[in-house]
Scaffold this motif. Structure first.
Motif, mmCIF file in Angstrom:
data_model
loop_
_atom_site.group_PDB
_atom_site.id
_atom_site.type_symbol
_atom_site.label_atom_id
_atom_site.label_comp_id
_atom_site.label_asym_id
_atom_site.label_seq_id
_atom_site.Cartn_x
_atom_site.Cartn_y
_atom_site.Cartn_z
ATOM 1 N N UNK A 1 3.955 9.013 30.477
ATOM 2 C CA UNK A 1 2.908 8.052 30.137
ATOM 3 C C UNK A 1 2.676 6.977 31.193
ATOM 4 N N UNK A 2 3.735 6.506 31.850
ATOM 5 C CA UNK A 2 3.560 5.474 32.871
ATOM 6 C C UNK A 2 2.821 6.033 34.075
ATOM 7 N N UNK A 3 3.173 7.236 34.492
ATOM 8 C CA UNK A 3 2.489 7.889 35.606
ATOM 9 C C UNK A 3 1.020 8.082 35.269
ATOM 10 N N UNK A 4 0.748 8.571 34.062
ATOM 11 C CA UNK A 4 -0.638 8.784 33.642
ATOM 12 C C UNK A 4 -1.413 7.468 33.614
ATOM 13 N N UNK A 5 -0.778 6.404 33.139
ATOM 14 C CA UNK A 5 -1.439 5.106 33.082
ATOM 15 C C UNK A 5 -1.798 4.611 34.478
ATOM 16 N N UNK B 1 -1.169 -2.815 33.576
ATOM 17 C CA UNK B 1 -0.555 -1.819 32.698
ATOM 18 C C UNK B 1 0.623 -2.370 31.905
ATOM 19 N N UNK B 2 0.905 -3.664 32.098
ATOM 20 C CA UNK B 2 2.010 -4.327 31.405
ATOM 21 C C UNK B 2 3.331 -3.580 31.639
ATOM 22 N N UNK B 3 3.564 -3.294 32.919
ATOM 23 C CA UNK B 3 4.774 -2.602 33.349
ATOM 24 C C UNK B 3 5.618 -3.599 34.135
ATOM 25 N N UNK C 1 9.816 -3.835 38.546
ATOM 26 C CA UNK C 1 10.899 -2.958 38.979
ATOM 27 C C UNK C 1 10.637 -1.517 38.549
ATOM 28 N N UNK C 2 10.137 -1.335 37.335
ATOM 29 C CA UNK C 2 9.808 0.011 36.854
ATOM 30 C C UNK C 2 8.660 0.592 37.653
ATOM 31 N N UNK C 3 7.669 -0.221 37.933
ATOM 32 C CA UNK C 3 6.524 0.253 38.696
ATOM 33 C C UNK C 3 6.943 0.657 40.105
ATOM 34 N N UNK C 4 7.870 -0.064 40.703
ATOM 35 C CA UNK C 4 8.346 0.266 42.048
ATOM 36 C C UNK C 4 8.889 1.688 42.083
ATOM 37 N N UNK C 5 9.673 2.050 41.072
ATOM 38 C CA UNK C 5 10.227 3.411 41.005
ATOM 39 C C UNK C 5 9.128 4.448 40.811
ATOM 40 N N UNK C 6 8.172 4.141 39.936
ATOM 41 C CA UNK C 6 7.061 5.065 39.674
ATOM 42 C C UNK C 6 6.236 5.258 40.941
ATOM 43 N N UNK C 7 5.915 4.163 41.635
ATOM 44 C CA UNK C 7 5.109 4.264 42.854
ATOM 45 C C UNK C 7 5.848 5.033 43.952
ATOM 46 N N UNK D 1 0.381 -3.528 44.015
ATOM 47 C CA UNK D 1 1.393 -3.226 43.001
ATOM 48 C C UNK D 1 1.428 -4.278 41.878
ATOM 49 N N UNK D 2 1.273 -5.539 42.220
ATOM 50 C CA UNK D 2 1.287 -6.588 41.196
ATOM 51 C C UNK D 2 0.116 -6.428 40.232
ATOM 52 N N UNK D 3 -1.064 -6.131 40.774
ATOM 53 C CA UNK D 3 -2.228 -5.916 39.903
ATOM 54 C C UNK D 3 -1.988 -4.741 38.957
#
Length: 150
Positions: free
Chosen positions: A42-46, A66-68, A71-77, A59-61
């Motif tokens: 779901x995070x990848x899809x979002x 997405x209200x992530x 740190x979690x977004x860093x791993x996803x990216x 990345x901040x935007x």
């Protein structure tokens, strides 16, 4: 089941809200369950969806939208970049920031995921609903989009 404050909400409206929430939630869960096990999370899809809908982001935007947690977004990216689904480049306006954009491969992944969900849903609608019910559902879907966009 959630009880709404009936002193401030019409009871019929409260029941309608509950029924719509439950129906949309169960349908969303079922559509996710029906897709291939290898589908993106779901995070990848979002993130991919946001980049298609709204274009390049920092990345901040992305995290804020997405209200992530950052740190979690860093791993996803990092994973998306490694798989060639997004690119990360310098922000010409501020070299300390980076800009994230979706690649053609990322668009293809999202397109296939969406198509697979829509194939399942079309089959379920065909098996379950009469032509009149499908017309009513089409009208209801347009209304749900209008409510979501309000």
């Amino acid at each position: 089941m959630t009880d709404l404050d009936t002193q401030s909400t019409d009871p019929d409206l409260a029941r309608l809200a509950r029924t719509v929430r439950e129906g949309v939630g169960r349908l969303n869960w079922r559509m996710r369950a029906e897709c291939d096990a290898g589908s993106p999370g779901p995070t990848v899809l979002a993130v991919l969806s946001r980049l298609i809908r709204a274009g390049t982001h920092t990345p901040k935007e992305l995290a804020d939208a997405e209200r992530i947690q950052p740190q979690s977004l860093t791993r996803v990216l990092a994973s998306l970049t490694e798989r060639g689904l997004v690119t990360r480049g310098p922000d010409p306006a501020d070299g300390r920031r980076s800009l994230i954009d979706i690649t053609p491969a990322g668009r293809a992944v999202l397109r296939e995921y969406t198509a697979s969900r829509e194939r399942w849903l079309a089959g379920a609608l065909d098996e379950t609903l009469s032509p009149t019910e499908r017309q009513l559902l089409g009208l209801a879907a347009e209304l749900l989009v209008r409510v979501a966009d309000a």
